[in-house]
Write a protein that holds these residues in place. Structure first.
Motif, mmCIF file in Angstrom:
data_model
loop_
_atom_site.group_PDB
_atom_site.id
_atom_site.type_symbol
_atom_site.label_atom_id
_atom_site.label_comp_id
_atom_site.label_asym_id
_atom_site.label_seq_id
_atom_site.Cartn_x
_atom_site.Cartn_y
_atom_site.Cartn_z
ATOM 1 N N TRP A 111 36.207 21.393 -6.242
ATOM 2 C CA TRP A 111 36.837 20.088 -6.083
ATOM 3 C C TRP A 111 37.172 19.443 -7.424
ATOM 4 O O TRP A 111 37.901 18.434 -7.459
ATOM 5 N N LEU A 112 36.679 19.970 -8.527
ATOM 6 C CA LEU A 112 36.882 19.300 -9.819
ATOM 7 C C LEU A 112 38.354 19.165 -10.221
ATOM 8 O O LEU A 112 38.760 18.102 -10.703
ATOM 9 N N PRO A 113 39.206 20.188 -10.063
ATOM 10 C CA PRO A 113 40.616 19.962 -10.400
ATOM 11 C C PRO A 113 41.288 18.956 -9.465
ATOM 12 O O PRO A 113 42.150 18.177 -9.897
ATOM 13 N N LEU A 114 40.884 18.933 -8.196
ATOM 14 C CA LEU A 114 41.452 17.956 -7.263
ATOM 15 C C LEU A 114 40.969 16.557 -7.610
ATOM 16 O O LEU A 114 41.735 15.582 -7.551
ATOM 17 N N LEU A 115 39.693 16.443 -7.987
ATOM 18 C CA LEU A 115 39.151 15.160 -8.440
ATOM 19 C C LEU A 115 39.925 14.654 -9.659
ATOM 20 O O LEU A 115 40.272 13.464 -9.739
ATOM 21 N N THR A 116 40.211 15.566 -10.581
ATOM 22 C CA THR A 116 40.962 15.171 -11.772
ATOM 23 C C THR A 116 42.346 14.667 -11.395
ATOM 24 O O THR A 116 42.835 13.665 -11.943
ATOM 25 N N ALA A 121 46.182 10.315 -11.210
ATOM 26 C CA ALA A 121 47.208 9.594 -10.454
ATOM 27 C C ALA A 121 46.866 8.114 -10.343
ATOM 28 O O ALA A 121 47.733 7.243 -10.497
ATOM 29 N N ALA A 122 45.590 7.806 -10.087
ATOM 30 C CA ALA A 122 45.167 6.409 -9.974
ATOM 31 C C ALA A 122 45.350 5.679 -11.296
ATOM 32 O O ALA A 122 45.812 4.532 -11.336
ATOM 33 N N ALA A 123 45.004 6.339 -12.396
ATOM 34 C CA ALA A 123 45.122 5.713 -13.714
ATOM 35 C C ALA A 123 46.575 5.460 -14.086
ATOM 36 O O ALA A 123 46.916 4.399 -14.628
ATOM 37 N N ALA A 127 48.060 1.946 -15.200
ATOM 38 C CA ALA A 127 48.384 1.758 -16.611
ATOM 39 C C ALA A 127 49.862 1.933 -16.935
ATOM 40 O O ALA A 127 50.372 1.309 -17.868
ATOM 41 N N ALA A 128 50.552 2.799 -16.185
ATOM 42 C CA ALA A 128 51.962 3.069 -16.479
ATOM 43 C C ALA A 128 52.900 2.484 -15.437
ATOM 44 O O ALA A 128 54.115 2.475 -15.642
ATOM 45 N N GLY A 129 52.346 2.007 -14.326
ATOM 46 C CA GLY A 129 53.190 1.462 -13.272
ATOM 47 C C GLY A 129 54.054 2.511 -12.604
ATOM 48 O O GLY A 129 55.122 2.209 -12.078
ATOM 49 N N VAL A 130 53.580 3.758 -12.589
ATOM 50 C CA VAL A 130 54.339 4.864 -12.005
ATOM 51 C C VAL A 130 53.557 5.455 -10.841
ATOM 52 O O VAL A 130 52.401 5.859 -11.008
ATOM 53 N N ASP A 131 54.176 5.509 -9.682
ATOM 54 C CA ASP A 131 53.545 6.160 -8.540
ATOM 55 C C ASP A 131 53.516 7.665 -8.798
ATOM 56 O O ASP A 131 54.564 8.289 -9.015
ATOM 57 N N THR A 132 52.324 8.223 -8.770
ATOM 58 C CA THR A 132 52.156 9.644 -9.055
ATOM 59 C C THR A 132 51.574 10.324 -7.833
ATOM 60 O O THR A 132 50.521 9.929 -7.338
ATOM 61 N N ALA A 133 52.273 11.330 -7.340
ATOM 62 C CA ALA A 133 51.820 12.056 -6.161
ATOM 63 C C ALA A 133 51.164 13.370 -6.586
ATOM 64 O O ALA A 133 51.379 13.873 -7.694
ATOM 65 N N LEU A 226 36.331 11.303 -1.966
ATOM 66 C CA LEU A 226 37.304 12.074 -2.725
ATOM 67 C C LEU A 226 38.299 12.775 -1.795
ATOM 68 O O LEU A 226 39.509 12.771 -2.053
ATOM 69 N N GLN A 227 37.794 13.369 -0.737
ATOM 70 C CA GLN A 227 38.676 14.073 0.198
ATOM 71 C C GLN A 227 39.692 13.110 0.805
ATOM 72 O O GLN A 227 40.884 13.427 0.930
ATOM 73 N N GLU A 228 39.240 11.914 1.167
ATOM 74 C CA GLU A 228 40.126 10.891 1.733
ATOM 75 C C GLU A 228 41.191 10.469 0.720
ATOM 76 O O GLU A 228 42.374 10.349 1.047
ATOM 77 N N ALA A 229 40.763 10.246 -0.527
ATOM 78 C CA ALA A 229 41.699 9.802 -1.560
ATOM 79 C C ALA A 229 42.718 10.895 -1.881
ATOM 80 O O ALA A 229 43.902 10.610 -2.100
ATOM 81 N N TYR A 230 42.254 12.141 -1.910
ATOM 82 C CA TYR A 230 43.186 13.228 -2.209
ATOM 83 C C TYR A 230 44.241 13.343 -1.111
ATOM 84 O O TYR A 230 45.437 13.470 -1.402
ATOM 85 N N ALA A 231 43.793 13.290 0.130
ATOM 86 C CA ALA A 231 44.742 13.395 1.244
ATOM 87 C C ALA A 231 45.754 12.251 1.222
ATOM 88 O O ALA A 231 46.944 12.445 1.490
ATOM 89 N N ALA A 232 45.293 11.058 0.870
ATOM 90 C CA ALA A 232 46.184 9.896 0.843
ATOM 91 C C ALA A 232 47.255 10.023 -0.232
ATOM 92 O O ALA A 232 48.373 9.519 -0.065
ATOM 93 N N GLY A 233 46.933 10.709 -1.329
ATOM 94 C CA GLY A 233 47.896 10.820 -2.421
ATOM 95 C C GLY A 233 48.630 12.139 -2.494
ATOM 96 O O GLY A 233 49.418 12.358 -3.415
ATOM 97 N N CYS A 234 48.383 13.025 -1.530
ATOM 98 C CA CYS A 234 48.944 14.375 -1.576
ATOM 99 C C CYS A 234 50.289 14.436 -0.859
ATOM 100 O O CYS A 234 50.357 14.286 0.369
ATOM 101 N N SER A 235 51.343 14.672 -1.607
ATOM 102 C CA SER A 235 52.676 14.731 -1.006
ATOM 103 C C SER A 235 52.924 16.048 -0.284
ATOM 104 O O SER A 235 53.930 16.203 0.412
ATOM 105 N N THR A 236 52.019 17.006 -0.419
ATOM 106 C CA THR A 236 52.175 18.290 0.265
ATOM 107 C C THR A 236 51.919 18.156 1.760
ATOM 108 O O THR A 236 52.569 18.828 2.576
ATOM 109 N N LEU A 237 50.985 17.278 2.126
ATOM 110 C CA LEU A 237 50.599 17.165 3.529
ATOM 111 C C LEU A 237 51.744 16.631 4.381
ATOM 112 O O LEU A 237 52.476 15.720 3.973
ATOM 113 N N GLY A 238 51.879 17.215 5.563
ATOM 114 C CA GLY A 238 52.921 16.799 6.495
ATOM 115 C C GLY A 238 54.266 17.452 6.246
ATOM 116 O O GLY A 238 55.233 17.180 6.960
#
Length: 295
Positions: A111-116, A121-123, A127-133, A226-238
């Protein structure tokens, strides 16, 4: 006053100043914190390789919390041994060492690379005002001219009793500097700042926060959210995807979920749900062709 070496060296591009090492150390290194050392080199082949080699005879990585940043990385590596190159000081190229210890089962270290990815993406959003998926498993995507483009990647490597995690992020790359036309950068995505100092500080603080929460939960991706946050930000899903698996196998279907082991669950046309733990995943357009994500 113009710096005496403005025409060459690290001040050769005044739009891309060097990192302020002293200020970054002051903001990141604190008693009881995760980060224990912070070093910046002008140029190196691979920060991952450098940190992995700091251990005793290569059997162990450097101490946990060691961070190594390169102003230029000449042999940066991504997944599947892809190369990552960019002009000096045009991005953030760094690696760090994590050692979860015995409290976190080794099978959860994946899970460490997914956590990263979640942390970065959150940072960047703050800090940059850019939505990162997030593109499974470890690509960072931004939107440029209405299309998703890869602006960063993550590579985690097991070394002895720890994991070395490397991050490459395009910050100020202009269109004519992109490695491929479909790659992206924070600049092209309209970031509110391209100052690498606050961006790097925000990213490392975010990684520290997510890592401590995950380790406190003994690496449980659900308990740490972490699993919830990853799924919420993952553009691959769906989306419809094509997974190119080890051994030359190809699997096409809908990306349905990320399971408790960090694997991508793909639903095929015959109703089978298959978890994929490794491979190259391509986002497909509704008509079946690949969506644009480069780098």
């Amino acid at each position: 006053m113009t710096p005496p070496d403005a025409s060459e060296g690290r001040w050769s591009d005044l739009d891309r100043p060097p990192l302020n090492i002293t200020a970054l150390r002051r903001g990141l290194l604190r008693p009881g914190g995760l980060w224990t050392s912070f070093d910046v080199v002008e140029s190196t082949g691979s920060t991952n390789s450098d940190l992995a080699g700091r251990g005793d005879s290569g059997a162990s990585a450097a101490a946990e919390g060691a961070v190594l940043v390169a102003e230029e990385q000449t042999q940066g590596r991504g997944r599947l041994d892809r190369r990552w190159t960019a002009p000096a000081r045009s991005g953030l190229f760094f690696s760090f060492v994590l050692k979860p210890g015995e409290s976190v089962p080794v099978e959860r270290w994946g899970w460490l690379p997914l956590l990263t990815g979640v942390a970065v993406a959150a940072a960047l959003s703050r800090a940059a005002g850019v939505d990162t998926a997030l593109k499974w498993p470890n690509d960072l995507l931004v939107t440029v001219d209405g299309e998703e483009r890869k602006t960063g990647g993550i590579l985690a490597e097991r070394v002895g009793d720890g994991v070395v995690v490397g991050v490459g992020l395009n910050v100020s790359l202009r269109a004519d500097e992109l490695p491929v036309p479909t790659a992206g950068s924070l600049a092209l995505a309209g970031a509110i700042t391209l100052d690498r100092d606050p961006l790097l500080r925000a990213v490392l603080r975010s990684i520290e926060e997510w890592y401590e929460a995950w380790r406190t939960a003994d690496g449980d991706p659900a308990g740490s959210r972490l699993q919830e946050a990853y799924a919420a930000g993952c553009s691959t899903l769906g989306r419809t995807v094509r997974a190119e698996l080890p051994g030359g196998h190809v699997l096409t279907g809908e990306a349905m979920a990320v399971d408790g082991d960090g694997r991508l669950v793909i639903g095929t046309g015959d109703g089978v749900q298959r978890p994929v733990g490794a491979g190259d995943v391509v986002h497909l357009r509704p008509g079946g062709g690949p969506a644009a994500q480069g780098g």
